[in-house]
Design an enzyme around this catalytic site. Structure first.
Site, PDB file in Angstrom:
ATOM      1  CG  ASP A 123       0.563   2.656   5.443  1.00 34.53           C
ATOM      2  OD1 ASP A 123       1.073   3.775   5.260  1.00 34.53           O
ATOM      3  OD2 ASP A 123       1.192   1.598   5.304  1.00 34.53           O
ATOM      4  CG  ASP A 141       3.250   5.439   1.598  1.00 37.25           C
ATOM      5  OD1 ASP A 141       4.414   5.640   1.992  1.00 37.25           O
ATOM      6  OD2 ASP A 141       2.444   4.701   2.196  1.00 37.25           O
TER       7      ASP A 141
END
EC number: 3.4.23.36
Length: 165
Positions: A123, A141
């Site tokens: 991330d 995401d």
């Protein structure tokens, strides 16, 4: 019983592949240009912050053992398969259904690949307002959230339009 399926919807898998490749490419760029934990301010309120997330969405179940992580992998594979079957079986629906299914498939594939290869998901997008930070996320995401949002809004619209609400 003669069921007709719409093979043409499978052409939307190009979007899934594009999202997956974009996700893999951005994660590769971050891994090769940043140290874990390194932060770079991109815009006011947006940082590039390289972290590894061993859990699920938004860092849920981060501290589970390896056994449960493989259960997550199999659940994600099952969800991807269900979305592909749903895409295949869509008949006479607006294109936004095909697009949203494909976005979820592409995002899930991008994160699944990380989870299988590295045991964690990379991330790197950190959105914040002063000291409040949204959980760090990635391109996959974003695709999953947008796909689910489009699907939810369209299903709600269809319910209202058909007086089923």
């Amino acid at each position: 019983m003669n069921k007709k399926y719409n093979y043409k919807n499978l052409k939307w898998l190009w979007l899934s592949i594009l999202i997956m490749l974009l996700d893999i490419g951005t994660k590769y760029w971050v891994k090769t240009h940043f140290w874990i934990g390194e932060v770079l301010s991109v815009l006011p309120g947006v940082n590039c912050y390289y972290v590894c997330n061993p859990g699920l969405a938004f860092g849920l179940f981060t501290n589970v053992n390896l056994y449960y992580r493989w259960i997550f992998v199999w659940i994600i594979i099952l969800v991807i398969a269900m979305f592909i079957v749903a895409l295949y079986k869509l008949i006479e629906r607006p294109k936004c259904y095909s697009m949203s299914y494909s976005m979820v498939i592409g995002g899930a594939l991008g994160n699944l690949l990380d989870r299988i290869l590295y045991g964690t998901v990379v991330d790197f997008i950190d959105v914040h307002i002063k000291n409040w930070h949204w959980p760090t996320f990635n391109v996959a995401d974003i695709a999953i959230c947008i796909g689910i949002s489009i699907l939810t809004i369209r299903c709600y619209y269809d319910l209202i339009k058909n007086n089923l609400y």
